[in-house]
Design a protein around this motif. Sequence first.
Motif, PDB file in Angstrom:
ATOM      1  N   ALA A 367      73.118  52.862 104.530  1.00 45.08           N
ATOM      2  CA  ALA A 367      72.952  52.601 105.970  1.00 45.08           C
ATOM      3  C   ALA A 367      72.194  51.288 106.184  1.00 45.08           C
ATOM      4  CB  ALA A 367      72.199  53.762 106.623  1.00 45.08           C
ATOM      5  N   ILE A 368      71.163  51.056 105.376  1.00 45.12           N
ATOM      6  CA  ILE A 368      70.371  49.808 105.488  1.00 45.12           C
ATOM      7  C   ILE A 368      71.253  48.610 105.123  1.00 45.12           C
ATOM      8  CG2 ILE A 368      68.536  48.499 104.315  1.00 45.12           C
ATOM      9  CD1 ILE A 368      67.071  50.285 106.018  1.00 45.12           C
ATOM     10  N   ALA A 369      72.066  48.753 104.072  1.00 42.70           N
ATOM     11  CA  ALA A 369      72.948  47.650 103.664  1.00 42.70           C
ATOM     12  C   ALA A 369      73.933  47.332 104.793  1.00 42.70           C
ATOM     13  CB  ALA A 369      73.686  48.018 102.378  1.00 42.70           C
ATOM     14  N   THR A 370      74.466  48.372 105.437  1.00 44.40           N
ATOM     15  CA  THR A 370      75.398  48.171 106.557  1.00 44.40           C
ATOM     16  C   THR A 370      74.686  47.487 107.716  1.00 44.40           C
ATOM     17  OG1 THR A 370      76.518  50.189 105.900  1.00 44.40           O
ATOM     18  CG2 THR A 370      76.988  49.385 108.111  1.00 44.40           C
ATOM     19  N   MET A 371      73.459  47.909 107.957  1.00 45.92           N
ATOM     20  CA  MET A 371      72.682  47.298 109.041  1.00 45.92           C
ATOM     21  C   MET A 371      72.526  45.792 108.785  1.00 45.92           C
ATOM     22  SD  MET A 371      69.285  46.253 109.703  1.00 45.92           S
ATOM     23  CE  MET A 371      68.259  46.992 108.482  1.00 45.92           C
ATOM     24  N   TRP A 372      72.230  45.405 107.531  1.00 47.00           N
ATOM     25  CA  TRP A 372      72.059  43.980 107.210  1.00 47.00           C
ATOM     26  C   TRP A 372      73.384  43.220 107.320  1.00 47.00           C
ATOM     27  CZ3 TRP A 372      68.087  41.069 107.689  1.00 47.00           C
ATOM     28  CH2 TRP A 372      66.802  41.595 107.500  1.00 47.00           C
ATOM     29  N   GLU A 373      74.483  43.888 106.948  1.00 50.38           N
ATOM     30  CA  GLU A 373      75.808  43.238 107.113  1.00 50.38           C
ATOM     31  C   GLU A 373      76.038  42.918 108.583  1.00 50.38           C
ATOM     32  OE1 GLU A 373      79.503  44.942 105.502  1.00 50.38           O
ATOM     33  OE2 GLU A 373      78.182  45.936 104.066  1.00 50.38           O
ATOM     34  N   MET A 374      75.677  43.863 109.424  1.00 49.05           N
ATOM     35  CA  MET A 374      75.831  43.673 110.873  1.00 49.05           C
ATOM     36  C   MET A 374      74.944  42.507 111.341  1.00 49.05           C
ATOM     37  SD  MET A 374      74.428  44.401 114.080  1.00 49.05           S
ATOM     38  CE  MET A 374      73.031  45.468 113.803  1.00 49.05           C
ATOM     39  N   VAL A 375      73.697  42.490 110.859  1.00 52.12           N
ATOM     40  CA  VAL A 375      72.755  41.435 111.270  1.00 52.12           C
ATOM     41  C   VAL A 375      73.306  40.054 110.895  1.00 52.12           C
ATOM     42  CG1 VAL A 375      70.437  40.493 110.798  1.00 52.12           C
ATOM     43  CG2 VAL A 375      70.732  42.957 111.155  1.00 52.12           C
ATOM     44  N   LYS A 376      73.909  39.971 109.721  1.00 55.64           N
ATOM     45  CA  LYS A 376      74.393  38.662 109.213  1.00 55.64           C
ATOM     46  C   LYS A 376      75.806  38.337 109.703  1.00 55.64           C
ATOM     47  CE  LYS A 376      70.732  37.827 106.704  1.00 55.64           C
ATOM     48  NZ  LYS A 376      69.764  36.890 107.241  1.00 55.64           N
ATOM     49  N   SER A 377      76.413  39.236 110.470  1.00 55.00           N
ATOM     50  CA  SER A 377      77.813  39.040 110.873  1.00 55.00           C
ATOM     51  C   SER A 377      77.932  38.003 111.997  1.00 55.00           C
ATOM     52  CB  SER A 377      78.399  40.363 111.362  1.00 55.00           C
ATOM     53  OG  SER A 377      77.849  40.677 112.629  1.00 55.00           O
ATOM     54  N   ASP A 378      79.176  37.719 112.392  1.00 53.65           N
ATOM     55  CA  ASP A 378      79.424  36.718 113.441  1.00 53.65           C
ATOM     56  C   ASP A 378      79.370  37.302 114.848  1.00 53.65           C
ATOM     57  OD1 ASP A 378      79.884  34.944 111.466  1.00 53.65           O
ATOM     58  OD2 ASP A 378      82.064  35.249 111.423  1.00 53.65           O
ATOM     59  N   TYR A 379      79.095  38.567 114.974  1.00 56.32           N
ATOM     60  CA  TYR A 379      79.046  39.165 116.319  1.00 56.32           C
ATOM     61  C   TYR A 379      77.993  38.448 117.168  1.00 56.32           C
ATOM     62  CZ  TYR A 379      81.996  43.257 115.527  1.00 56.32           C
ATOM     63  OH  TYR A 379      83.046  44.092 115.308  1.00 56.32           O
ATOM     64  N   PRO A 380      78.197  38.387 118.480  1.00 52.43           N
ATOM     65  CA  PRO A 380      77.165  37.772 119.322  1.00 52.43           C
ATOM     66  C   PRO A 380      75.866  38.586 119.293  1.00 52.43           C
ATOM     67  CG  PRO A 380      78.971  38.673 120.659  1.00 52.43           C
ATOM     68  CD  PRO A 380      79.368  38.834 119.229  1.00 52.43           C
ATOM     69  N   GLY A 381      74.752  37.888 119.548  1.00 52.17           N
ATOM     70  CA  GLY A 381      73.430  38.529 119.512  1.00 52.17           C
ATOM     71  C   GLY A 381      73.343  39.758 120.402  1.00 52.17           C
ATOM     72  N   SER A 382      73.989  39.706 121.561  1.00 53.37           N
ATOM     73  CA  SER A 382      73.885  40.844 122.489  1.00 53.37           C
ATOM     74  C   SER A 382      74.519  42.097 121.881  1.00 53.37           C
ATOM     75  CB  SER A 382      74.560  40.504 123.816  1.00 53.37           C
ATOM     76  OG  SER A 382      75.921  40.191 123.583  1.00 53.37           O
ATOM     77  N   ALA A 383      75.618  41.907 121.143  1.00 57.11           N
ATOM     78  CA  ALA A 383      76.287  43.049 120.503  1.00 57.11           C
ATOM     79  C   ALA A 383      75.406  43.595 119.381  1.00 57.11           C
ATOM     80  CB  ALA A 383      77.636  42.619 119.951  1.00 57.11           C
ATOM     81  N   LYS A 384      74.816  42.667 118.626  1.00 56.87           N
ATOM     82  CA  LYS A 384      73.949  43.098 117.522  1.00 56.87           C
ATOM     83  C   LYS A 384      72.741  43.865 118.070  1.00 56.87           C
ATOM     84  CE  LYS A 384      75.015  39.130 114.600  1.00 56.87           C
ATOM     85  NZ  LYS A 384      74.425  38.023 113.852  1.00 56.87           N
ATOM     86  N   ARG A 385      72.201  43.365 119.181  1.00 53.56           N
ATOM     87  CA  ARG A 385      71.027  44.067 119.737  1.00 53.56           C
ATOM     88  C   ARG A 385      71.420  45.483 120.171  1.00 53.56           C
ATOM     89  NH1 ARG A 385      65.719  43.035 121.521  1.00 53.56           N
ATOM     90  NH2 ARG A 385      65.799  40.778 121.328  1.00 53.56           N
ATOM     91  N   GLN A 386      72.597  45.603 120.767  1.00 47.19           N
ATOM     92  CA  GLN A 386      73.058  46.938 121.177  1.00 47.19           C
ATOM     93  C   GLN A 386      73.154  47.857 119.950  1.00 47.19           C
ATOM     94  OE1 GLN A 386      73.652  48.406 124.076  1.00 47.19           O
ATOM     95  NE2 GLN A 386      74.310  50.264 122.974  1.00 47.19           N
ATOM     96  N   SER A 387      73.758  47.341 118.877  1.00 42.08           N
ATOM     97  CA  SER A 387      73.949  48.182 117.679  1.00 42.08           C
ATOM     98  C   SER A 387      72.638  48.501 116.985  1.00 42.08           C
ATOM     99  CB  SER A 387      74.894  47.490 116.691  1.00 42.08           C
ATOM    100  OG  SER A 387      76.172  47.434 117.248  1.00 42.08           O
ATOM    101  N   ILE A 388      71.722  47.534 116.971  1.00 46.60           N
ATOM    102  CA  ILE A 388      70.462  47.807 116.255  1.00 46.60           C
ATOM    103  C   ILE A 388      69.670  48.892 116.998  1.00 46.60           C
ATOM    104  CG2 ILE A 388      68.711  46.189 117.214  1.00 46.60           C
ATOM    105  CD1 ILE A 388      69.361  46.423 113.524  1.00 46.60           C
ATOM    106  N   LEU A 389      69.833  48.937 118.315  1.00 47.50           N
ATOM    107  CA  LEU A 389      69.136  49.997 119.071  1.00 47.50           C
ATOM    108  C   LEU A 389      69.690  51.365 118.680  1.00 47.50           C
ATOM    109  CD1 LEU A 389      68.838  48.460 122.667  1.00 47.50           C
ATOM    110  CD2 LEU A 389      67.114  48.567 120.861  1.00 47.50           C
ATOM    111  N   VAL A 390      71.004  51.410 118.480  1.00 47.42           N
ATOM    112  CA  VAL A 390      71.632  52.668 118.057  1.00 47.42           C
ATOM    113  C   VAL A 390      71.125  53.036 116.657  1.00 47.42           C
ATOM    114  CG1 VAL A 390      73.845  53.737 117.438  1.00 47.42           C
ATOM    115  CG2 VAL A 390      73.684  52.294 119.485  1.00 47.42           C
ATOM    116  N   MET A 391      71.168  52.074 115.746  1.00 51.81           N
ATOM    117  CA  MET A 391      70.766  52.350 114.353  1.00 51.81           C
ATOM    118  C   MET A 391      69.287  52.731 114.257  1.00 51.81           C
ATOM    119  SD  MET A 391      72.816  49.288 112.439  1.00 51.81           S
ATOM    120  CE  MET A 391      74.606  49.168 112.517  1.00 51.81           C
ATOM    121  N   ASP A 392      68.479  52.111 115.110  1.00 51.52           N
ATOM    122  CA  ASP A 392      67.041  52.377 115.014  1.00 51.52           C
ATOM    123  C   ASP A 392      66.665  53.793 115.444  1.00 51.52           C
ATOM    124  OD1 ASP A 392      64.633  51.137 114.081  1.00 51.52           O
ATOM    125  OD2 ASP A 392      63.890  51.309 116.132  1.00 51.52           O
ATOM    126  N   LYS A 393      67.606  54.476 116.075  1.00 50.18           N
ATOM    127  CA  LYS A 393      67.323  55.888 116.418  1.00 50.18           C
ATOM    128  C   LYS A 393      67.116  56.677 115.124  1.00 50.18           C
ATOM    129  CE  LYS A 393      69.118  56.428 120.969  1.00 50.18           C
ATOM    130  NZ  LYS A 393      70.233  55.607 121.424  1.00 50.18           N
TER     131      LYS A 393
END
Length: 458
Positions: A367-393
């Motif tokens: 899960a942590i490795a996937t989270m880092w893939e998402m962080v380093k991906s090309d998605y816009p910051g707003s999308a990443k922030r949305q996803s990190i809020l979900v993951m941080d639950k």
Amino acid sequence: MAQSKLKLYNYLSKKVEEFKPVTEGKVGMYTCGPTVYDFVHIGNWRTFVFEDVLKRVLEFNGYDVTHVMNITDIDDKIIKRASDDGVDFRQITEKYEKAFRDDLGKLNIIPAGHFPKATDNITSMIQFIEVLLKKGFAYKADDGVYFSVEKFADYGKLSGLSKGNLKKGARVNDDLYDKENWSDFALWKFPPSPKASEGQAKKEPSWPAPFGEGRPGWHIECSAMSMALLGEHFDIHSGGVDLLFPHHENEIAQSEAATGKKFVNYWMEGEHLLVGGEKMAKSLNNIFTLSDLSKRGIEPLSLRYLFLTAHYRSKLNFTWESLEAAQNALSNLRGEVAGWDAPKIGCSEFEGDFKNATRDDLDMPRAIATMWEMVKSDYPGSAKRQSILVMDKVLGLGLADVKKSVLPKGAKELIDRRETLRAEGKFEESDKLRKELLEMGVEVEDTPEGPKWRLKKI
Ligand code: AMP
Ligand code: ZN
């Protein structure tokens, strides 16, 4: 992304099983809590963080979780500590229970819905023991009331220890017992405690009971208190793997003997935190507490991050280097999050992978490795922030509190000027601007996509 089913390793079946609750949509979960005679060490915290992740994953999957964690506030170690310090045992237990509860928050552990204390539940333990005596599973000896393991046909089903290891008639009164052999265990102990000094023995805490004044043995509290709050048959019971035998084995024996029903469906045990290859334990004098970490400038959430990088069923060897690396990783993560805009539609593919990893017997390293893939991906910051809020639950790293960084006044102009200078090959001058920015608290990194900045020390 297909959603996988929630699967958990069950020590009872020794298999990864699909999780099926007793009652649709609900989970009853009991976790063995601390013995409050000293500060909790980071080995204990590993187990408590694992249980917090378990609860978060269950909630993430839509379950309504009733979580009970006991506080052991009477046992041999507590009596000994009170005896050594010459104080009433409550002075010890109140102090360390408070410290424990304060530290839960520092690690973002969601408090249990119920924290029953052994000394508040003596009556239900006495009733429990009376049932066992009446049914012939318990007997009275000179120093206490014992559970006869021979009488319970399924004894050993959790730990797999065979009857061959039973020393016939052997009894254990001490709370620190033999880890290898079956023995009848104390349900109730008549004073004095084997650990009390002569002076203390006179003042030893005890409660009246029909079978003789005394105090409960350790195992009975978990059966009596879990059943009082979760019913005679519930979903999940967990602790550190050292509790598998005899504590959890004994809990099953006394509970199922008393009710004639299956006690718990899923037994989950967290592996140990080691130091230099040995279990971290107070008795081995190799423990660290959260305050030892803070003396080295390490914040508690770095420890939580470190724990998330190992699977809960793998041993984890503690080193300061690995903890410092976790602190750096968490700081980098916060730096990334601080660069992102307000949350909008998330990265569903990464969220799906993340959820599936957590459903796969809490595979947090994946899960942590996937989270880092998402962080380093090309998605816009707003999308990443949305996803990190979900993951941080599930992660519980407090990432919702990381606000978007705002550049100090004048910094944007310096960054742009520096870019122009670099494009013109004037590297000495551009380096001067980098230093100037650093003094303002802004770190600039040159990447193929252009300069990226972040504020120092978030
Ligand atoms: P205690 O206060 O000793 O009853 O321990 C509280 C919890 O911490 C129990 O679930 C233990 O199994 C767990 N525990 C104790 N030592 C370690 C360790 N070195 N690593 C992980 N968990 C531990
Ligand atoms: Zn317990």
